[in-house]
Design a protein around this motif. Structure first.
Motif, mmCIF file in Angstrom:
data_model
loop_
_atom_site.group_PDB
_atom_site.id
_atom_site.type_symbol
_atom_site.label_atom_id
_atom_site.label_comp_id
_atom_site.label_asym_id
_atom_site.label_seq_id
_atom_site.Cartn_x
_atom_site.Cartn_y
_atom_site.Cartn_z
ATOM 1 N N ARG A 37 0.829 -1.201 0.000
ATOM 2 C CA ARG A 37 0.000 0.000 0.000
ATOM 3 C C ARG A 37 0.868 1.258 0.000
ATOM 4 N NH1 ARG A 37 -4.669 0.360 4.263
ATOM 5 N NH2 ARG A 37 -5.442 -1.281 2.920
ATOM 6 N N GLU A 38 1.957 1.226 0.745
ATOM 7 C CA GLU A 38 2.887 2.364 0.784
ATOM 8 C C GLU A 38 3.503 2.598 -0.598
ATOM 9 O OE1 GLU A 38 6.929 3.816 3.133
ATOM 10 O OE2 GLU A 38 5.943 1.964 3.737
ATOM 11 N N ALA A 39 3.896 1.525 -1.260
ATOM 12 C CA ALA A 39 4.485 1.648 -2.606
ATOM 13 C C ALA A 39 3.455 2.192 -3.594
ATOM 14 C CB ALA A 39 5.014 0.302 -3.074
ATOM 15 N N ALA A 40 2.217 1.697 -3.517
ATOM 16 C CA ALA A 40 1.170 2.194 -4.417
ATOM 17 C C ALA A 40 0.912 3.677 -4.162
ATOM 18 C CB ALA A 40 -0.108 1.392 -4.229
ATOM 19 N N GLY A 41 0.919 4.080 -2.912
ATOM 20 C CA GLY A 41 0.732 5.492 -2.582
ATOM 21 C C GLY A 41 1.874 6.349 -3.095
#
Length: 124
Positions: A37-41
């Motif tokens: 999720r952090e990478a997608a953000g």
């Protein structure tokens, strides 16, 4: 600020929080989900930054084009005044330059059309 930047930052923060919770609980699945999720953000935030940069560049280019269009009459007038001043200062030189340009144009326009080279065919 672009909406993708805001949503991307929120996802990135949520991913960090989820990863921290996974670290504290020792749950590798929650850690991995948080990192994803952090990478997608981060990707969505970078996409929003790129859109902002393109929008800013387009606005700047539009401003330059408007300025050039609005000042084009002044530039043309200044150029023609400078040219007439040079001709008045040196009429013989201006006449020679104009004659040279005319001669070069006449040579270019009077050249015969180029024909393609002959194609030789050997029959045998």
């Amino acid at each position: 600020m672009d909406k993708d930047r805001i949503v991307g930052s929120a996802k990135e923060f949520a991913g960090r929080a989820e990863g921290a919770i996974g670290d504290m609980a020792g749950d590798t699945q929650t850690q991995a989900s948080g990192k994803a999720r952090e990478a997608a953000g981060t990707v969505q935030n970078l996409y929003g930054q790129a859109k902002d940069a393109v929008r800013d560049a387009a606005d700047t280019a539009t401003g330059y084009a408007k300025d050039a269009y609005e000042n084009s009459g002044e530039t043309l007038r200044d150029g023609s005044q400078a040219l007439s001043k040079k001709v008045q200062d040196n009429p013989l030189g201006a006449l020679l330059v104009a004659g040279g340009i005319g001669f070069a144009l006449a040579l270019l326009m009077s050249r015969p059309a180029r024909r393609p080279p002959p194609r030789w065919r050997y029959y045998g």
